[in-house]
Scaffold this active site. Structure first.
Site, mmCIF file in Angstrom:
data_model
loop_
_atom_site.group_PDB
_atom_site.id
_atom_site.type_symbol
_atom_site.label_atom_id
_atom_site.label_comp_id
_atom_site.label_asym_id
_atom_site.label_seq_id
_atom_site.Cartn_x
_atom_site.Cartn_y
_atom_site.Cartn_z
ATOM 1 N N HIS A 288 -40.579 86.433 11.413
ATOM 2 C CA HIS A 288 -38.826 86.208 12.373
ATOM 3 C C HIS A 288 -38.315 87.752 11.843
ATOM 4 O O HIS A 288 -38.311 89.170 12.742
ATOM 5 C CB HIS A 288 -37.841 85.686 12.309
ATOM 6 C CG HIS A 288 -36.784 84.762 11.093
ATOM 7 N ND1 HIS A 288 -36.976 84.589 9.786
ATOM 8 C CD2 HIS A 288 -35.622 85.389 10.963
ATOM 9 C CE1 HIS A 288 -36.556 84.663 9.415
ATOM 10 N NE2 HIS A 288 -35.078 85.099 9.455
ATOM 11 N N ASP A 289 -37.975 88.249 10.674
ATOM 12 C CA ASP A 289 -37.341 89.338 11.113
ATOM 13 C C ASP A 289 -38.612 90.367 9.889
ATOM 14 O O ASP A 289 -38.330 91.587 9.583
ATOM 15 C CB ASP A 289 -36.268 89.500 9.573
ATOM 16 C CG ASP A 289 -34.772 88.956 10.360
ATOM 17 O OD1 ASP A 289 -34.807 89.589 11.582
ATOM 18 O OD2 ASP A 289 -34.370 88.344 9.563
ATOM 19 N N LYS B 242 -37.395 94.104 10.252
ATOM 20 C CA LYS B 242 -36.665 94.930 9.133
ATOM 21 C C LYS B 242 -37.489 95.953 8.009
ATOM 22 O O LYS B 242 -36.111 96.756 7.812
ATOM 23 C CB LYS B 242 -35.598 93.506 8.313
ATOM 24 C CG LYS B 242 -34.288 92.609 9.036
ATOM 25 C CD LYS B 242 -33.489 92.312 8.323
ATOM 26 C CE LYS B 242 -32.873 91.371 9.753
ATOM 27 N NZ LYS B 242 -32.448 90.568 8.205
ATOM 28 N N HIS C 189 -34.261 96.171 15.355
ATOM 29 C CA HIS C 189 -35.109 95.275 14.813
ATOM 30 C C HIS C 189 -36.284 94.191 14.971
ATOM 31 O O HIS C 189 -37.116 94.283 15.248
ATOM 32 C CB HIS C 189 -35.392 94.438 12.797
ATOM 33 C CG HIS C 189 -34.338 93.545 13.232
ATOM 34 N ND1 HIS C 189 -32.907 93.461 13.809
ATOM 35 C CD2 HIS C 189 -34.742 92.162 13.087
ATOM 36 C CE1 HIS C 189 -32.394 92.153 13.629
ATOM 37 N NE2 HIS C 189 -33.570 91.367 12.984
ATOM 38 N N HIS D 74 -35.078 86.458 18.886
ATOM 39 C CA HIS D 74 -34.407 85.589 18.360
ATOM 40 C C HIS D 74 -33.169 86.415 18.368
ATOM 41 O O HIS D 74 -31.908 85.244 17.847
ATOM 42 C CB HIS D 74 -34.813 84.843 16.472
ATOM 43 C CG HIS D 74 -34.658 86.651 15.519
ATOM 44 N ND1 HIS D 74 -35.702 87.343 15.989
ATOM 45 C CD2 HIS D 74 -33.899 86.958 15.106
ATOM 46 C CE1 HIS D 74 -35.357 88.230 15.070
ATOM 47 N NE2 HIS D 74 -34.204 87.964 14.452
ATOM 48 N N HIS D 75 -32.256 87.019 18.410
ATOM 49 C CA HIS D 75 -30.831 87.325 18.869
ATOM 50 C C HIS D 75 -30.752 87.652 20.291
ATOM 51 O O HIS D 75 -29.537 88.125 20.764
ATOM 52 C CB HIS D 75 -31.098 88.827 17.539
ATOM 53 C CG HIS D 75 -31.318 88.923 16.360
ATOM 54 N ND1 HIS D 75 -30.310 88.003 15.437
ATOM 55 C CD2 HIS D 75 -32.095 89.081 15.458
ATOM 56 C CE1 HIS D 75 -30.519 87.928 14.501
ATOM 57 N NE2 HIS D 75 -32.052 88.707 14.052
ATOM 58 N N ASP E 50 -31.624 80.129 12.098
ATOM 59 C CA ASP E 50 -31.568 80.886 11.015
ATOM 60 C C ASP E 50 -29.763 81.119 11.206
ATOM 61 O O ASP E 50 -29.231 81.744 9.837
ATOM 62 C CB ASP E 50 -31.974 81.911 12.116
ATOM 63 C CG ASP E 50 -31.975 83.837 11.436
ATOM 64 O OD1 ASP E 50 -32.575 83.601 10.142
ATOM 65 O OD2 ASP E 50 -31.921 84.762 12.170
HETATM 66 P P1 C2E Z 1 -29.094 87.920 8.809
HETATM 67 O O1 C2E Z 1 -27.658 88.496 7.709
HETATM 68 O O2 C2E Z 1 -30.325 87.308 8.580
HETATM 69 O O3 C2E Z 1 -28.135 87.303 9.953
HETATM 70 C C1 C2E Z 1 -29.050 86.502 11.082
HETATM 71 C C2 C2E Z 1 -27.817 86.412 12.270
HETATM 72 O O4 C2E Z 1 -26.837 85.329 11.663
HETATM 73 C C3 C2E Z 1 -26.868 87.382 13.058
HETATM 74 O O5 C2E Z 1 -27.462 87.848 13.372
HETATM 75 C C4 C2E Z 1 -25.818 86.744 12.906
HETATM 76 O O6 C2E Z 1 -25.842 85.667 14.969
HETATM 77 C C5 C2E Z 1 -25.599 85.206 12.091
HETATM 78 N N1 C2E Z 1 -24.542 85.360 10.842
HETATM 79 C C6 C2E Z 1 -25.026 86.052 9.532
HETATM 80 N N2 C2E Z 1 -23.745 86.037 9.303
HETATM 81 C C7 C2E Z 1 -22.603 86.085 10.237
HETATM 82 C C8 C2E Z 1 -21.684 86.347 9.735
HETATM 83 O O7 C2E Z 1 -20.780 86.093 8.703
HETATM 84 N N3 C2E Z 1 -20.163 85.115 11.138
HETATM 85 C C9 C2E Z 1 -20.965 84.975 12.296
HETATM 86 N N4 C2E Z 1 -20.454 85.297 12.700
HETATM 87 N N5 C2E Z 1 -22.392 84.773 12.294
HETATM 88 C C10 C2E Z 1 -23.064 85.598 10.876
HETATM 89 P P2 C2E Z 1 -26.715 89.667 13.679
HETATM 90 O O8 C2E Z 1 -25.473 89.442 14.111
HETATM 91 O O9 C2E Z 1 -27.537 89.622 15.402
HETATM 92 O O10 C2E Z 1 -27.317 90.482 12.569
HETATM 93 C C11 C2E Z 1 -28.132 90.261 12.776
HETATM 94 C C12 C2E Z 1 -28.694 91.188 10.993
HETATM 95 O O11 C2E Z 1 -28.033 92.423 10.486
HETATM 96 C C13 C2E Z 1 -28.589 90.381 9.733
HETATM 97 O O12 C2E Z 1 -29.283 89.382 9.729
HETATM 98 C C14 C2E Z 1 -27.761 91.005 8.490
HETATM 99 O O13 C2E Z 1 -28.888 91.400 8.304
HETATM 100 C C15 C2E Z 1 -27.399 92.635 9.480
HETATM 101 N N6 C2E Z 1 -25.917 92.210 9.329
HETATM 102 C C16 C2E Z 1 -25.158 91.973 10.507
HETATM 103 N N7 C2E Z 1 -23.669 92.516 10.294
HETATM 104 C C17 C2E Z 1 -23.505 93.155 8.643
HETATM 105 C C18 C2E Z 1 -23.049 93.654 8.120
HETATM 106 O O14 C2E Z 1 -21.497 93.401 8.236
HETATM 107 N N8 C2E Z 1 -23.333 93.864 7.211
HETATM 108 C C19 C2E Z 1 -24.184 94.383 6.660
HETATM 109 N N9 C2E Z 1 -24.739 94.998 5.126
HETATM 110 N N10 C2E Z 1 -25.590 94.179 7.491
HETATM 111 C C20 C2E Z 1 -25.726 92.888 8.687
HETATM 112 FE FE FE Z 2 -32.742 89.315 12.517
HETATM 113 FE FE FE Z 3 -33.216 85.094 9.320
#
Ligand code: C2E
Ligand code: FE
Ligand code: FE
Ligand code: SIN
Ligand code: SIN
Length: 377
Positions: free
Chosen positions: A247-248, A251, A276, A300-301, A329
């Protein structure tokens, strides 16, 4: 478009290259399955070898037990179209030695190789380096595969291994009767090899993402459970499984300083991060057998209410596999530590997902997810 945005282009290219190699193995497999003509099969294989191994020319000799010699069969990449060779006796020259000794021989500088008898290949073709591999199936010598390059071969372990893999695959082509017998089991093995490879990538991606170990496996398992609960057909589950594992994948195209940032992303960084799924699409859509698995990496997003990315799809415009996967996810992401925040408790993650039904998530999927979680307890 991709290349310009990528800092990790080396990793990206390496992945592309691996994907192409697997596709090449698959192409040869399809040729073997679909054709009875040995020359057709060999020509497809040679074509893949030139493309994947970055060599200039390649040929195959088949062994004739009748007169104990090697007969020239097919060639590609030679300048002289009329280029032809008399049968070569076992043990004669390098190619005869590859056959007699049943082992690969590489020559890094042909001009200095004394036992080389085909001088015209050096003079007229300008070949510099050479690799000869015996074609052996079930202990029987079938022939020799030769590759040539007009510059030094920059071979490494992966290169050699891949050449040997291709030789092994070609070796099952010459004997059609045996081929038919073994086709079923060969396909099963190939399919297993594909899936093992995918698991390997998924593992590598988790490592880079500093995701808790097994994120990809866990999220895949949960996705499949929800899918089964929703009555998804068995034949679709294999593609969902592959898509979830990868899925990712996209990245890989996101630079470390963004992916691993221990803090909130800036607006610009977020724009890059949001690419991504598109990167995943670009990488994986070239691979025929992964095409039906693309829904998850690409979608997936997306969100049920249309506020997701990359295309802003809404409701049932979003493929079901991706709607299911999104819940799995996010659940696994929330209950895991991330560089930018600590893990949530399971209870608060479940509450969050319930609250997002009809917003981020398809409500039917949330219902199925809740049942699966309940059963697991
Ligand atoms: P990921 O960390 O694998 O997160 C996948 C999805 O899980 C996120 O998609 C979001 O829908 C949900 N999610 C993860 N953590 C949180 C959270 O703390 N609060 C909420 N409400 N939802 C959460 P999303 O937002 O499209 O993000 C995609 C990817 O972007 C993330 O994958 C991560 O790799 C990155 N990302 C997102 N926000 C941040 C951030 O604030 N800092 C960093 N360094 N990376 C981020
Ligand atoms: Fe993703
Ligand atoms: Fe994931
Ligand atoms: C490789 O990527 O080295 C070859 C492909 C495979 O092992 O399936
Ligand atoms: C194929 O036909 O694509 C190989 C089997 C598989 O799908 O893994």
């Amino acid at each position: 478009m991709v290349a310009s945005g990528l800092e990790n282009s080396r990793l990206f290219e390496e992945t592309q290259r691996r994907l192409q190699k697997i596709q090449a193995l698959h192409n040869i497999d399809v040729a073997i399955a679909g054709s009875m003509d040995i020359k057709v099969i060999l020509n497809i294989a040679l074509d893949e070898i030139i493309r994947q191994l970055n060599v200039d020319a390649v040929d195959v000799f088949l062994y004739s037990p009748y007169n104990q010699s090697l007969e020239y069969t097919v060639q590609q990449g030679f300048r002289s179209r009329l280029f032809n060779v008399m049968p070569i006796k076992l043990g004669e020259g390098i190619v005869g030695r590859v056959a007699l000794e049943r082992r690969s021989i590489k020559v890094l500088n042909l001009a200095e190789e004394e036992s080389w008898i085909r001088k015209d290949l050096i003079l007229e073709e300008g070949f510099v380096s050479y690799y000869g591999v015996p074609l052996i199936a079930k202990g029987q010598l079938l022939g020799v595969l030769e590759v040539f390059k007009r510059s030094p071969i920059e071979e490494d372990e992966e290169w050699e291994e891949y050449l040997e893999t291709l030789a092994g695959q070609i070796a099952i082509a010459p004997d059609n009767a045996r081929l038919l017998e073994s086709l079923v089991s060969a396909n099963r093995e190939l399919s297993r090899a594909y899936d093992k490879t995918l698991e390997g990538w998924a593992y590598a991606l988790d490592l880079r993402d500093k995701e808790t170990e097994g994120h990809s496996q866990r999220v895949t398992e949960l996705t499949l459970r929800i899918a089964k609960k929703m009555g998804v057909r068995d034949e679709d589950l294999i593609h969902i499984r592959r898509g979830a594992l990868l899925h990712d994948m996209g990245k890989i195209g996101i630079p470390d300083n963004i992916l691993l940032k221990p803090d909130k992303l800036s607006e610009e960084e977020w724009e890059i991060m949001k690419k991504h799924p598109v990167y995943a699409y670009q990488m994986l859509s070239r691979i025929e057998y992964l095409r039906p698995a693309l829904d998850i990496p690409y979608c997936h997003h997306e969100k049920w209410d249309g506020s997701g990315y990359p295309r802003g799809l809404k409701g049932e415009e979003i493929p079901l596999a991706a709607r299911i996967f999104a819940v799995a996810d996010v659940f696994d992401a929330l209950t895991s530590d991330r560089p930018y925040r600590k893990a949530w408790t399971k209870e608060s993650a479940i509450e969050y997902i319930k609250g997002e039904a009809g917003k981020h998530f398809d409500p039917r999927v949330v219902d199925a997810f809740l049942k699966v979680i309940e059963e697991k307890e």
